[in-house]
Scaffold this active site. Structure first.
Site, mmCIF file in Angstrom:
data_model
loop_
_atom_site.group_PDB
_atom_site.id
_atom_site.type_symbol
_atom_site.label_atom_id
_atom_site.label_comp_id
_atom_site.label_asym_id
_atom_site.label_seq_id
_atom_site.Cartn_x
_atom_site.Cartn_y
_atom_site.Cartn_z
ATOM 1 C CG ASP A 154 -2.288 0.548 0.970
ATOM 2 O OD1 ASP A 154 -2.424 1.338 0.026
ATOM 3 O OD2 ASP A 154 -3.215 0.246 1.744
ATOM 4 C CG ASP A 157 -9.622 2.133 -0.755
ATOM 5 O OD1 ASP A 157 -8.633 2.066 -1.518
ATOM 6 O OD2 ASP A 157 -9.540 1.987 0.473
HETATM 7 C C1 GLA Z 1 -5.986 1.407 1.490
HETATM 8 C C2 GLA Z 1 -6.155 0.394 0.363
HETATM 9 C C3 GLA Z 1 -7.287 -0.563 0.735
HETATM 10 C C4 GLA Z 1 -6.962 -1.254 2.053
HETATM 11 C C5 GLA Z 1 -6.711 -0.217 3.139
HETATM 12 C C6 GLA Z 1 -6.184 -0.845 4.414
HETATM 13 O O1 GLA Z 1 -7.095 2.239 1.579
HETATM 14 O O2 GLA Z 1 -6.422 1.021 -0.852
HETATM 15 O O3 GLA Z 1 -7.501 -1.522 -0.286
HETATM 16 O O4 GLA Z 1 -5.826 -2.055 1.882
HETATM 17 O O5 GLA Z 1 -5.773 0.760 2.727
HETATM 18 O O6 GLA Z 1 -5.968 0.080 5.417
#
Ligand code: GLA
Length: 394
Positions: free
Chosen positions: A142, A197
């Site tokens: 990430d 997301d």
């Molecule tokens: C980010 C990623 C998500 C998830 C969260 C976890 O937002 O894009 O897919 O992994 O972090 O905290």
């Protein structure tokens, strides 16, 4: 001699090839469980995947997302949360492997993960060794808390660290498309997120102030212009699926179908231990999955769009085509499509569906039956937020 050393270390630095010749398929904890992860959930999920038909359909990865972490010890080695993962990651990984499945984990290029757990910055080689020792097969990496880091460089570091650790792992680049990962990701990882997301709605934006979550239609629109970058071993990732997380069955079906048309990674994000029969049917539709997993690995494209109806085409092996009519409106719509008056040409792959020369048989991939040929115009209705997904074959 010096030249030899430089050349050989350069050659050694690479991603693990051929781990994702078709888009990865599996499950990830985040969309449904967020930070509520523990080894019981992961074991039960592995049990479910191994027995409910998902494994047979091609799902293989069991991926723990954020929040599995405990803390680093005095030597800097990361440990899982002692209460949530009491038997440890190696035992969990062995369990997952004993089911014929693979094990995925999550970290972050920054000091901390998005949920504030220890990130891998400055610990990349150490963490890669730890994951390799645990038997990890897939790393989602990430991009939170990465101040002053360059994305390509940071992902290159973890790529090289994984390679040196010596255990083949899929590398899932998750920097939300901020730094155009499609332009540099193919040499570094096996898939890269193209957007922020996802949220379990078909058409909405959830505004959190500093960041937003996106519905299925919003994410779909953000894929424009990216198909040329995807192919075997390097995929655009429009995010993990929300099938079974609260949308209607029509919407789940449309979401799943469009991810297949996009040759997207198929990472389920629901509670697969306890899902509706309809959800399982969507996730395990072999004929839809075959569109996603087609060995040519050509991402589909929008062929036409009018009045909230989009028509997508995807070239498949042996000259077959997938065609998907997506009704973006909430109302049922009529479709009339005269194949004879159309020619689907994909300039990118150089493939062409010549309806005047070839009479294709049309198979409806959700009805699971043949519904005619392209000699006659197609006439049907499609419910709101749903699809008609077809395979054309000669
Ligand atoms: C980010 C990623 C998500 C998830 C969260 C976890 O937002 O894009 O897919 O992994 O972090 O905290």
């Amino acid at each position: 001699m010096l030249l030899f050393t430089i050349t050989s270390s350069f050659v050694n630095a690479q991603k693990f090839d051929s781990l994702a010749l078709t888009p990865p398929m599996g499950w990830n904890s985040w969309n449904k469980f967020g930070c509520n992860v523990n080894e019981e959930l992961i074991r039960e999920t592995a049990d479910a995947m191994a027995t409910n038909g998902m494994k047979d359909a091609g799902y293989i990865y069991i991926n723990i997302d954020d929040c599995w972490h405990g803390s680093r010890d005095s030597l800097g080695f990361i440990h899982p949360h002692p209460e949530h993962f009491p038997t440890g990651m190696k035992a969990l990984s062995d369990y997952i492997h004993s089911k014929g499945l693979k094990f995925g984990i999550y970290s972050d290029a920054g000091w901390e993960t998005c949920a504030g757990k220890p990130g891998s910055r400055g610990r990349e080689y150490q963490d890669a060794l730890t994951y390799a020792g645990w038997g990890v097969d897939y790393l989602k990496y990430d991009w939170c808390n990465t101040e002053a880091l360059n994305a390509e460089g940071a992902y290159l570091t973890i790529r090289d660290a994984l390679y040196e650790a010596g255990r083949p792992m899929v590398l899932s680049i998750c920097e939300w498309g901020n730094n155009k990962p499609w332009e540099w990701g193919a040499e570094i990882g096996h898939l890269w997120r193209t957007t922020g997301d996802i949220y379990h709605c078909f058409d909405c934006v959830i505004d959190h102030g500093t960041w937003k979550q996106w519905g299925v239609e919003q994410i779909l629109d953000m894929q424009e212009g990216l198909r040329q970058y995807a192919g075997p071993d390097h995929w655009n990732d429009p995010d993990m699926m929300e099938v079974g997380n609260g949308m209607s069955v029509n919407e789940d079906r449309a979401h799943f179908s469009m991810w297949c048309m996009l040759a997207a990674p198929l990472i389920a994000g629901n509670d697969i231990r306890a899902m509706q029969e309809e959800t399982l049917e969507i996730l395990t539709n072999n004929e839809a999955i075959a569109i996603d997993q087609d060995p040519l690995g050509i991402q589909g494209f929008k062929y036409e769009s009018a009045d909230s109806m989009e028509i997508w085409f995807k070239p498949l092996q042996d000259g077959d085509w997938a065609v998907c009519f997506l009704n973006r409106s909430r109302q049922t719509q009529q479709v009339e499509f005269n194949w004879q008056a159309k020619n689907a040409i994909d300039k990118l792959s150089g493939r062409k569906a010549s309806f005047e020369k070839t009479s294709y048989t049309i198979r409806d991939l959700w009805l699971k039956k043949n519904i005619g040929t392209t000699n006659k115009p197609l006439k049907t209705t499609i419910p709101g937020h749903d699809v008609l997904m077809l395979r054309l074959f000669d």
